[in-house]
Structures are given as C-alpha cells and as structure tokens.
Design an enzyme around this catalytic site. Structure first.
Site, PDB file in Angstrom:
ATOM      1  N   LYS A 283       0.847  -1.201   0.000  1.00  0.00           N
ATOM      2  CA  LYS A 283       0.000   0.000   0.000  1.00  0.00           C
ATOM      3  C   LYS A 283       0.879   1.246   0.000  1.00  0.00           C
ATOM      4  O   LYS A 283       2.006   1.207   0.488  1.00  0.00           O
ATOM      5  CB  LYS A 283      -0.862   0.020   1.273  1.00  0.00           C
ATOM      6  CG  LYS A 283      -2.009  -0.973   1.271  1.00  0.00           C
ATOM      7  CD  LYS A 283      -2.836  -0.828   2.537  1.00  0.00           C
ATOM      8  CE  LYS A 283      -3.990  -1.813   2.559  1.00  0.00           C
ATOM      9  NZ  LYS A 283      -4.977  -1.595   1.490  1.00  0.00           N
ATOM     10  N   ARG A 357     -10.239 -11.506   1.492  1.00  0.00           N
ATOM     11  CA  ARG A 357     -11.064 -12.566   0.904  1.00  0.00           C
ATOM     12  C   ARG A 357     -10.336 -13.906   0.953  1.00  0.00           C
ATOM     13  O   ARG A 357     -10.975 -14.960   0.975  1.00  0.00           O
ATOM     14  CB  ARG A 357     -11.459 -12.165  -0.528  1.00  0.00           C
ATOM     15  CG  ARG A 357     -10.297 -11.911  -1.446  1.00  0.00           C
ATOM     16  CD  ARG A 357     -10.677 -11.103  -2.684  1.00  0.00           C
ATOM     17  NE  ARG A 357     -10.840  -9.673  -2.403  1.00  0.00           N
ATOM     18  CZ  ARG A 357     -11.198  -8.767  -3.291  1.00  0.00           C
ATOM     19  NH1 ARG A 357     -11.416  -9.126  -4.539  1.00  0.00           N
ATOM     20  NH2 ARG A 357     -11.331  -7.500  -2.949  1.00  0.00           N
TER      21      ARG A 357
HETATM   22  N1  BES Z   1      -8.147  -3.847   4.308  1.00  0.00           N
HETATM   23  C1  BES Z   1      -8.323  -3.387   2.976  1.00  0.00           C
HETATM   24  C2  BES Z   1      -9.649  -2.649   2.783  1.00  0.00           C
HETATM   25  C3  BES Z   1      -9.800  -1.338   3.509  1.00  0.00           C
HETATM   26  C4  BES Z   1      -9.460  -0.150   2.875  1.00  0.00           C
HETATM   27  C5  BES Z   1     -10.307  -1.294   4.797  1.00  0.00           C
HETATM   28  C6  BES Z   1      -9.626   1.060   3.534  1.00  0.00           C
HETATM   29  C7  BES Z   1     -10.465  -0.086   5.445  1.00  0.00           C
HETATM   30  C8  BES Z   1     -10.116   1.088   4.809  1.00  0.00           C
HETATM   31  C9  BES Z   1      -8.292  -4.563   2.005  1.00  0.00           C
HETATM   32  O1  BES Z   1      -7.480  -5.619   2.379  1.00  0.00           O
HETATM   33  C10 BES Z   1      -7.758  -4.062   0.708  1.00  0.00           C
HETATM   34  O2  BES Z   1      -6.617  -3.700   0.664  1.00  0.00           O
HETATM   35  N2  BES Z   1      -8.610  -4.091  -0.317  1.00  0.00           N
HETATM   36  C11 BES Z   1      -8.217  -3.641  -1.612  1.00  0.00           C
HETATM   37  C12 BES Z   1      -8.720  -4.656  -2.608  1.00  0.00           C
HETATM   38  C13 BES Z   1      -8.208  -4.424  -4.000  1.00  0.00           C
HETATM   39  C14 BES Z   1      -6.732  -4.741  -4.070  1.00  0.00           C
HETATM   40  C15 BES Z   1      -8.998  -5.318  -4.950  1.00  0.00           C
HETATM   41  C16 BES Z   1      -8.860  -2.281  -1.842  1.00  0.00           C
HETATM   42  O3  BES Z   1     -10.006  -2.078  -1.400  1.00  0.00           O
HETATM   43  O4  BES Z   1      -8.210  -1.427  -2.423  1.00  0.00           O
HETATM   44 MN    MN Z   2      -5.464  -5.406   1.747  1.00  0.00          MN
END
Ligand code: BES
Ligand code: MN
Ligand code: ZN
Length: 509
Positions: A283, A357
């Site tokens: 990230k 997931r």
């Molecule tokens: N934990 C994150 C989702 C999230 C984002 C929770 C902001 C709380 C605040 C999750 O694991 C994630 O990184 N999801 C990605 C998925 C994408 C790579 C398909 C996302 O939402 O960007």
């Molecule tokens: Mn994630």
C-alpha cells in the site's frame, strides 16, 4: 496478550466499565448528589423545552429554559450546553443535551444524546443522566449511550488527561435489567474498540488468539486454536498464504457457544488481519496506519460471542477468527502464486492486498461442518465500500434476499446504519483466472465491494444461507467523535451480530 510490552493493561482489555459503575435510581433531581445532571432539551421556537426536569426547573426559579437559551442552546441533536447551578442544587452543573424534535426521538437519538453528554464530562466522578426514557428499550439506550460515550483508550499515554466518569446514575424507575444489558453490550463493544486501537506490534495473531482464549474462559465458550503448523497440515491455504510473509505467524480460532434448548446454529466469520501493509502489492504510505484496524471484523465476532455468552439466547453460535498479518518479505506470497483454500478450490493471487477474501475463504468453507442455518461474515474488506456508502454505513450482501433484508433491518433497529447491496452475477466472469479456479481480483474496475462479495460467495457451502457485512468504513472513525462514537475504533457490528442471534433464537430469522 494485549500487553507483552508490560504496558499498564490486562489481557482482554482494561475497558471503561472496569472502572465505571452504572446504576438506576429514581431519586428526585433536586436532591441528587452528583457533579452534573444531564437533561434533554427539544427546540421550541427561539428557545428550548426541557424534557421532564420540572422539579429541577423549579429549583432554578423556573429559569432553566431561558438560561440555556442565553448560553446558546437550540435543542438540536448533538448539542451540549453546560449551566452552573450556583448553589441552587447539590449538583454543580446542569448539562443540557439537544434531543431534536420530540416526535422524531428514538432509541438511537437517546443513545447519541447520552454519549455526547458523557464525552463532554470526562474527568467528573459522578454523573446523573436524566433523559426522557420510559420504556425498557429506552432506558437501555440511555445507559448504553452513556457507557459508550464514556469510553477512553489511555493505555499508551503517559501524560495525564481527564479519565472516564467513575460513576453513572441513570435516573429512572423500573428494574435494572435494561441497565445490566447495556453493560454487557458496552463491555463487548469496548473490548472491540480496545483490540482495534491496540498498536499492531502488541496485537499479533498469536496475541489476538490469547485474548480470545481469555474471553472464552470467562464466558464458558469452547475454543479451538489452530497454529501455523495445524493450518498447513489442515489445508488452510488462504490463511497460510497471507500469513507467510510475516514474522508473526497466523492463527485460526474457533469459538462455540451452545444452548441446551437451541434448535438453530449461527456461524460467524471475522476478518482478522492484525496489520495490512498490502504485502508485496504494498500500500502507499499515506493512510497505511489505518490498516491496524483491519482486524475489526474478527474483533466484532469475538465481542458478539462475549455478549452472547452473557445474554444466553437459545441459539447455538460458532465464531471463526481468521487471524494473519499481511507483510512483504522474502517469504511473502507473490502476485501470480496459486494457493489452495480449505476444501480444495485453488486461487490465483494477482494482488496480495486483496488478502481479506483469502483468509475468509478457509473458515467460510470450514463453517459448513457446523451445519449452520445462517452464516454471517464480517470484514473490513474493501476501500470500495467507503466509496459506495461512506464512512458510517455497512454494506450488506447475501445469497438470499430475505436474509439480506432481515439482517439490514436488525442492524438498523439496533442503531448500526446498514444498506443492502446486490451481488450481480455478471461480476463473476472478471474473477476468471488463466491458471486456477478463481483469481482474487477482477479485471473489472467497477463495483469493488460487490466483486469481493461475489468472490466470497464462491466459498459458501451449498445450501447455506449467507450474508456478508463490509465494515471497512464503519469499524474505524478517522473523523471527529460524535454521539457515542469515539475517534478510532468504534466497535461496529457487535450489536448487529447479537441482534441476529437473538432474532434466530426468537424464530424470526
Ligand atoms: N483492508 C483493505 C480494505 C480497507 C481499505 C479497509 C480502507 C479499510 C479502509 C483490504 O485488504 C484491501 O486492501 N482491499 C483492496 C482490494 C483491492 C486490491 C482489490 C482495496 O479495497 O483497495
Ligand atoms: Mn489489503
Ligand atoms: Zn485488508
């Protein structure tokens, strides 16, 4: 445990109610020995109209409304105005909290009002709350709002700050049962807030499992903890794959509450990423700190089971906590790796940041062995949830329209804003993989929250009714506190999960 660094907290969380007592008292307000008396006010033209509090108004020479108006009170929801009593009463302060229009006032309005008042009274020793609550439901709402508004997380501060109120008196009559019920919820929600607020270095998957063991011991719940070796041996490829890049190995916890008269079983699955760096699909630095809250779903499942163990509804409840830390390293899974989820389906990992997931898939499959009548999973799953529904509204998806509607209704009833969302079939195609049964991200750009739901649906055991709660926004408050909701960990989804368990016990779900 929560305290491997020798901080001043006990495993399982030193929560506000451990130091706060709450009681129900029918005393007259003018005789109340308290630092402050909280009353409610409604808007009334250019002035305000206190709700009840006639004797208190009389003791203030009938000038309560005028004095509050002079201080700027309007009666709008969330407003808090403090009025010194200048010796006219034993209590030094009257605290007026806005209730909005009387005919629109419901349990959630009372919870928020009590929460706003208590947040404004940190550091006081004894506070009386005299809000208009005539039913058991409303007494419970006032008590819960007060306890939740009184929450503080100070384990990591060395400088003095006003602490929580030590003694809360709910002014009202009737039996204490609604106040005790509020205490149960406050304790469970405070545990979830503590878990979310604890820095991830002090809450590894192993630490989290230790907290679960403590909760299980206190509540008489059965517990099974699978460590990294048991996870590999058992074929839990999703949790193993996500956890393999971290020095802190993953865990899967199974908790079980059983009731002798239960005829139904509810299975709960919570996402417990103790820190989500994104893994090799790292990230950006901006906002990465938010990802200490990525275990909010697992914490909600644990909190719900803690409350259920006290409330004892006639339903069996199984809870799974999918615990892993998502880190980049030489042992981390790579984009393009293929893992095998519990039960045998293969997943191509095209983005290691879509890890929630992956860890959820194993226990969703495994929960089929419990033969549940209903399966609910709860996860801080997608940023797309925030884009679609904002920070406060949970997205609810399901494989059954009736289940989705009933879960949304239960959530809204207990004050957790939620909205039903679809799982459009055409989104499944975007998850096709060139090499495995399914990929963990889609080629389709739009509807990311729904795509994640469509992915999870593939792992739901045949014939099981299932709902998925995406709490990415609701579990963590990045903004200012409001009502009974503090900054940071909110404790979101505990009340929804308990309401669903109680609805099942009542034969309504
Ligand atoms: N934990 C994150 C989702 C999230 C984002 C929770 C902001 C709380 C605040 C999750 O694991 C994630 O990184 N999801 C990605 C998925 C994408 C790579 C398909 C996302 O939402 O960007
Ligand atoms: Mn994630
Ligand atoms: Zn995540």
């Amino acid at each position: 445990m929560l305290d491997p660094k020798g901080r001043n907290r006990s495993p399982g969380g030193l929560t506000s109610e451990d130091v706060t007592t709450i009681s129900l008292d029918s005393a007259v307000l003018t005789a109340l020995d308290a630092d402050a008396i909280v009353v409610g006010v409604h808007p009334a033209g250019d002035s305000v109209r206190p709700a009840g509090a006639d004797d208190l108004d009389a003791a203030l020479s009938g000038r309560l409304a005028d004095s509050l108006t002079a201080l700027g009170a309007t009666g709008k929801a969330g407003e808090v105005v403090k009025l010194p009593t200048l010796g006219a009463l034993p209590a030094a302060l009257v605290v007026a909290v806005g209730l909005g229009e009387e005919d629109a006032l419901d349990a959630e309005g009372l919870r928020r009002a009590a929460g706003s008042a208590l947040r404004a009274l940190a550091g006081k020793s004894r506070v009386a709350v005299a809000l208009p609550a005539t039913s058991a439901e409303h007494v419970e709402a006032v008590a819960l709002g007060a306890l939740l508004g009184n929450y503080g997380f100070s384990s990591y501060r060395t400088s003095e700050r006003p602490g929580p109120v030590a003694e809360i008196v709910i002014v009202g009559s009737g039996d204490e049962a609604p106040v005790r019920r509020a205490e149960t919820f406050a304790s469970a929600i405070s545990l979830v807030r503590d878990l979310v607020n604890t820095p991830p270095s002090d809450l590894s998957p192993e630490d989290f499992a230790g907290v679960a063991a403590k909760v299980a011991g206190e509540g008489g719940l059965a517990i099974e903890v699978l460590d990294e070796k048991a996870l590999v041996d058992g074929g839990y490829g999703g949790i193993v794959g996500v956890g393999q890049g971290s020095a802190n190995p993953p865990r899967l916890v199974r908790l079980a509450y059983t009731h002798p008269e239960a005829s139904k079983t509810l299975a709960l699955v919570g996402k417990g990423i103790t820190f989500d760096s994104g893994g090799l699909s790292l990230k950006p630095a901006e906002g990465m700190d938010w990802m200490k809250s990525d275990m909010g779903g697992a914490a909600a499942v644990l909190g719900a089971l803690a409350a259920i163990a006290e409330l004892k509804p006639a339903v069996n409840v199984v809870g799974y906590l999918a615990l892993a830390e998502n880190m980049p390293s030489g042992t981390a899974q790579r984009p393009s790796d293929v893992l095998t989820v519990y039960g045998g389906k293969t997943v191509e990992v095209l983005n290691t940041d879509a890890e929630g997931r992956l860890v959820m898939a194993d226990p969703i499959v495994r929960s089929g062995e419990d033969e549940p009548d209903l399966l609910i999973d709860v996860a801080t799953l997608t940023g797309a949830q925030l884009v679609a529904l904002g920070t406060r509204t949970t997205g609810v998806m399901a494989n059954d329209d009736d289940v989705r509607e009933k879960v949304v209704a239960a959530a809204v009833r207990v004050g957790e804003p939620s909205w039903g969302m679809p799982l459009p079939e055409e989104l499944r195609k975007g998850l096709d993989s060139a090499v495995a049964d399914i990929a963990n991200i889609s080629g389709e750009r739009w509807g990311g929250m729904l795509v994640a739901g469509v992915f999870l649906k593939e792992f739901v055991p045949d014939g099981v009714r299932w709902a998925h709660l995406d709490i990415a926004g609701p579990s963590y408050n990045k903004g200012e506190p409001y009502g009974y909701t503090p900054k940071a960990g909110t404790g979101s989804a505990v009340r929804t999960l308990v309401a669903v368990a109680e609805d099942m016990a009542a034969g309504e779900l």
